[in-house]
Scaffold this active site. Structure first.
Site, mmCIF file in Angstrom:
data_model
loop_
_atom_site.group_PDB
_atom_site.id
_atom_site.type_symbol
_atom_site.label_atom_id
_atom_site.label_comp_id
_atom_site.label_asym_id
_atom_site.label_seq_id
_atom_site.Cartn_x
_atom_site.Cartn_y
_atom_site.Cartn_z
ATOM 1 N N TYR A 1 0.837 -1.193 0.000
ATOM 2 C CA TYR A 1 0.000 0.000 0.000
ATOM 3 C C TYR A 1 0.878 1.252 0.000
ATOM 4 O O TYR A 1 1.734 1.430 0.859
ATOM 5 C CB TYR A 1 -0.927 0.021 1.212
ATOM 6 C CG TYR A 1 -1.787 1.256 1.278
ATOM 7 C CD1 TYR A 1 -2.796 1.464 0.347
ATOM 8 C CD2 TYR A 1 -1.570 2.236 2.255
ATOM 9 C CE1 TYR A 1 -3.579 2.612 0.387
ATOM 10 C CE2 TYR A 1 -2.349 3.377 2.304
ATOM 11 C CZ TYR A 1 -3.348 3.560 1.362
ATOM 12 O OH TYR A 1 -4.125 4.700 1.401
ATOM 13 N N LYS B 1 -14.351 6.494 -7.697
ATOM 14 C CA LYS B 1 -13.946 7.678 -8.444
ATOM 15 C C LYS B 1 -15.043 8.744 -8.415
ATOM 16 O O LYS B 1 -16.223 8.427 -8.527
ATOM 17 C CB LYS B 1 -13.641 7.296 -9.891
ATOM 18 C CG LYS B 1 -12.533 6.270 -10.042
ATOM 19 C CD LYS B 1 -12.477 5.732 -11.460
ATOM 20 C CE LYS B 1 -11.503 4.580 -11.578
ATOM 21 N NZ LYS B 1 -11.551 3.932 -12.906
ATOM 22 N N GLU C 1 -5.335 -0.097 -15.842
ATOM 23 C CA GLU C 1 -5.196 0.850 -14.741
ATOM 24 C C GLU C 1 -3.837 0.717 -14.055
ATOM 25 O O GLU C 1 -3.322 -0.388 -13.863
ATOM 26 C CB GLU C 1 -6.326 0.649 -13.729
ATOM 27 C CG GLU C 1 -7.703 0.791 -14.363
ATOM 28 C CD GLU C 1 -8.756 1.264 -13.389
ATOM 29 O OE1 GLU C 1 -8.438 1.466 -12.202
ATOM 30 O OE2 GLU C 1 -9.904 1.440 -13.824
ATOM 31 N N GLU D 1 -4.825 -3.241 -12.540
ATOM 32 C CA GLU D 1 -5.958 -4.045 -12.974
ATOM 33 C C GLU D 1 -6.427 -3.662 -14.364
ATOM 34 O O GLU D 1 -6.009 -2.647 -14.928
ATOM 35 C CB GLU D 1 -7.131 -3.925 -11.984
ATOM 36 C CG GLU D 1 -7.741 -2.538 -11.908
ATOM 37 C CD GLU D 1 -8.837 -2.451 -10.863
ATOM 38 O OE1 GLU D 1 -8.740 -3.126 -9.826
ATOM 39 O OE2 GLU D 1 -9.802 -1.701 -11.089
ATOM 40 N N ASN E 1 -10.010 -3.178 -16.763
ATOM 41 C CA ASN E 1 -11.470 -3.071 -16.843
ATOM 42 C C ASN E 1 -11.891 -3.454 -18.250
ATOM 43 O O ASN E 1 -11.522 -2.789 -19.224
ATOM 44 C CB ASN E 1 -11.939 -1.647 -16.517
ATOM 45 C CG ASN E 1 -11.859 -1.381 -15.025
ATOM 46 O OD1 ASN E 1 -12.447 -2.091 -14.224
ATOM 47 N ND2 ASN E 1 -11.100 -0.371 -14.651
ATOM 48 N N ARG F 1 -14.557 -3.245 -20.166
ATOM 49 C CA ARG F 1 -15.833 -2.623 -20.533
ATOM 50 C C ARG F 1 -15.588 -1.149 -20.805
ATOM 51 O O ARG F 1 -14.495 -0.640 -20.560
ATOM 52 C CB ARG F 1 -16.837 -2.754 -19.384
ATOM 53 C CG ARG F 1 -16.273 -2.226 -18.066
ATOM 54 C CD ARG F 1 -17.294 -2.133 -16.971
ATOM 55 N NE ARG F 1 -16.674 -1.944 -15.671
ATOM 56 C CZ ARG F 1 -16.187 -0.818 -15.184
ATOM 57 N NH1 ARG F 1 -16.209 0.265 -15.941
ATOM 58 N NH2 ARG F 1 -15.661 -0.746 -13.981
ATOM 59 N N ARG G 1 -18.993 13.338 -11.545
ATOM 60 C CA ARG G 1 -20.102 12.391 -11.468
ATOM 61 C C ARG G 1 -21.168 12.930 -10.514
ATOM 62 O O ARG G 1 -20.956 12.982 -9.297
ATOM 63 C CB ARG G 1 -19.621 11.031 -10.954
ATOM 64 C CG ARG G 1 -18.558 10.367 -11.818
ATOM 65 C CD ARG G 1 -18.288 8.963 -11.301
ATOM 66 N NE ARG G 1 -17.217 8.309 -12.035
ATOM 67 C CZ ARG G 1 -16.953 7.006 -11.946
ATOM 68 N NH1 ARG G 1 -17.693 6.244 -11.145
ATOM 69 N NH2 ARG G 1 -15.968 6.471 -12.638
#
Length: 451
Positions: A204, A239, A277, A290, A292, A294, A340
Site C-alpha cells: 500500500y 472515483k 489501470e 488491474e 477493466n 468494458r 459524477r
C-alpha cells in the site's frame, strides 16, 4: 461491411441513453430493456423498441441473463451492448450471447475472465516485464499466508478482492496485529459482493495517483491507446472526478504508460475496448494494478480530448471492422474534466432518491452533460445513484476548471439532493487547482474541514 441492424442495450440510466444515441447516429435500431421500476425512464422513451424484463430487483431484471437473451430473441437483435456495471464484465453472459448467435459488444469471454481475476492478471503481466505493485503471487488463503507476504514486502499493505472492483473487498493494514481482522472482513465483503472471497495482497502506497489508459483493439490484433485519464479524486476507492490528460504526468512517463498498456493488451490478446489501470507513486514510478473489460463511466473525457466516439468505435470493432486509426494519428487537444453527479446528500453521501420536480442542466461553451434525468422522472432507490455526468473542456486545465465551476453553479434540480456542492468545494481547493493531490485528497480535505 454492413453494420448491425439492431442492438439491444442490456443496461439503464445515462449509459443506456449514451449507447442509444450512438446507435441512432450509426443508423442502427435500438432495443431498451427495463425493470418495472424503470418503466418511464428516458432510455425506454428514446429506444426504437423496449421490453420489460422483470421487477425492480436487479437479480430478476438487469442481471437476469435468460430474460435479456429472450428479449434479444423476440426483437431479432443481432448484438447486445452491456454498458458498464451489471453484466458488462460477466464472462458467462458474454459466452451465453455468443452461444445464442448474438454478438457481445465488448472483449472476449477469455479477456473478461482474466480481467476479473486480478491476481492472475498481475502474474501474467509481471512475466511480460510490465511493472506491478509488489504483493502476493496469487490469492492468499489464510492469515499465515498473509503474514508471510507482509514480512516479504513490508507494511502497510492492502487486501483486494481478486474478482472485485468499486472499492469493495478492500482493507488497508498498517500494523501486523490488524491482519487477521482485515483479512476476514475483506473476505466476507468480497464474497457478499462478488460471490468470490479470494483475496490478494499488494503493497500500500499512501501517496499515489490513479492513472488509467484507454485502449482499442480490433480482431486482427491491431492495438492502440487513446492516452490516459487521471482518476485520483476518490472517496472510499470510488472515483468522483476524472480528467485527461493527467496534470502530473510528463511526456516521457505518458508515453511509457501508454506503451505498457498496449504491451499488456497484446500479451492478453485483448479485443474491442478496455482500460488498463496503473498507480503512480510520489516519485512518478508507474505500477499496473488491474484491467477493466468494458466501457468506463469516465470515457467522455477521452472523447473530448481526442474527438473520437468511443461507443461508435466499440460497435464497429464488435462487427469486425479494423481500427479507424493508427497510433500516430491519435492527437490530444485541450483538457477535459468530468464530475459524477450522484443523487445523494452532499455531506453524508447517503442516497437521495425521489421524483424530479424541476430540472435545469448546464450548457454553453465547452460543456457536455450525459444524463437520463427529465422533469417528472423518478430516481430509483434500487440502483446506482449516478444521475448525470458533467464534462467540461477547455484549451487548458484552468479553463476546464473554470467552465466546470460555471456549469455546476447552473445546475438546478429539485426533488432530490446531489453532490454538486461537494464538487465546487473540490474545484476551489488550492491543492486541486495546483494538481498536487493524491487518492487520499478527499479524506484529507474533509479532516481539515472538521479541525
Amino acid at each position: 461491411m454492413e453494420l448491425f441492424k439492431k442492438i439491444l442495450i442490456a443496461n439503464r440510466g445515462e449509459i443506456a441513453v449514451r449507447i442509444i444515441r450512438a446507435c441512432r447516429e450509426l443508423g442502427i435500431k435500438s432495443v431498451a430493456v427495463y425493470s418495472e421500476a424503470d418503466r418511464d425512464s428516458l432510455h425506454v422513451k428514446l429506444a426504437d423498441e423496449a421490453i420489460c424484463i422483470g421487477p425492480a430487483n436487479p437479480a430478476q431484471s438487469y442481471l437476469n441473463i435468460t430474460a435479456i437473451l429472450s428479449a434479444a430473441d423476440i426483437t431479432d437483435a443481432e448484438a447486445i451492448h452491456p454498458g458498464y456495471g451489471f453484466l458488462s464484465e460477466n464472462a458467462q453472459f458474454a459466452e451465453a450471447c455468443i452461444n445464442s448467435g448474438i454478438i457481445f459488444i465488448g472483449p472476449s469471454p477469455e479477456n473478461i475472465r482474466i480481467g476479473g481475476d486480478k491476481a492472475k492478471a498481475r502474474q501474467m503481466l509481471k512475466r511480460r516485464g510490465i511493472p506491478v505493485v509488489p504483493g502476493s503471487d496469487g490469492p492468499v488463503a489464510s492469515e499465515e499466508a498473509c503474514i508471510k507476504v507482509v514480512k516479504k514486502i513490508g507494511l502497510p499493505v492492502i487486501f483486494k478482492a481478486s474478482a472485485g472492483g468499486g472499492g469493495r473487498g478492500m482493507r488497508i493494514v498498517n500494523e501486523e496485529k490488524d491482519i487477521e481482522q482485515a483479512f476476514f472482513m475483506a473476505q466476507r465483503e468480497a464474497l457478499a459482493a462478488f460471490g468470490n472471497g479470494e483475496l490478494y495482497i499488494e503493497k500500500y502506497f499512501p501517496k499515489i495517483r490513479h492513472i488509467e489508459v484507454q485502449i482499442f483493439a480490433d480482431k486482427q490484433g491491431n492495438i492502440i491507446h487513446l492516452g490516459e485519464r487521471d482518476c485520483t479524486v476518490q472517496r472510499r476507492h470510488q472515483k468522483l472526478i476524472e480528467e485527461a490528460p493527467s496534470p502530473v504526468l510528463n511526456e516521457k512517463l505518458r508515453k511509457k504508460i501508454g506503451e505498457y498498456a498496449v504491451k499488456a493488451a497484446k500479451a492478453l490478446k485483448f479485443r474491442n475496448i478496455g482500460t488498463f489501470e496503473f498507480i503512480v507513486d510520489d516519485e512518478l514510478n508507474p505500477f499496473f494494478i488491474e484491467i477493466n473489460t468494458r466501457v468506463q463511466v469516465e470515457h467522455p473525457v477521452t472523447e473530448e480530448i481526442t474527438d473520437i466516439d468511443i461507443i461508435k468505435e466499440q460497435i464497429k470493432l464488435a462487427k469486425g471492422y479494423l481500427l479507424s486509426f493508427k497510433q500516430p494519428q491519435i492527437k490530444f487537444r485541450s483538457h477535459a474534466i468530468e464530475c459524477r453527479i450522484n443523487a445523494e446528500d452532499p455531506e453524508k453521501f447517503i442516497p437521495s432518491p425521489g421524483i424530479i420536480e424541476f430540472i435545469h442542466l448546464p450548457g454553453g461553451p465547452g460543456i457536455r452533460v450525459d444524463s437520463y434525468l427529465y422533469q417528472g422522472c423518478k430516481v430509483s432507490p434500487y440502483y446506482d445513484s449516478l444521475v448525470a455526468k458533467v464534462i467540461a473542456t477547455g484549451t487548458n486545465r484552468q479553463e476546464a476548471i473554470d467552465r466546470m465551476k460555471r456549469a455546476l453553479r447552473e445546475i438546478d434540480i429539485k426533488g432530490i439532493q446531489t453532490n454538486v456542492p461537494f464538487f465546487l468545494k473540490v474545484l476551489e481547493h488550492p491543492d486541486f487547482i495546483k494538481g498536487k493531490f493524491f487518492t487520499d485528497f478527499v479524506q484529507v480535505m474533509n479532516n481539515n474541514d472538521k479541525t
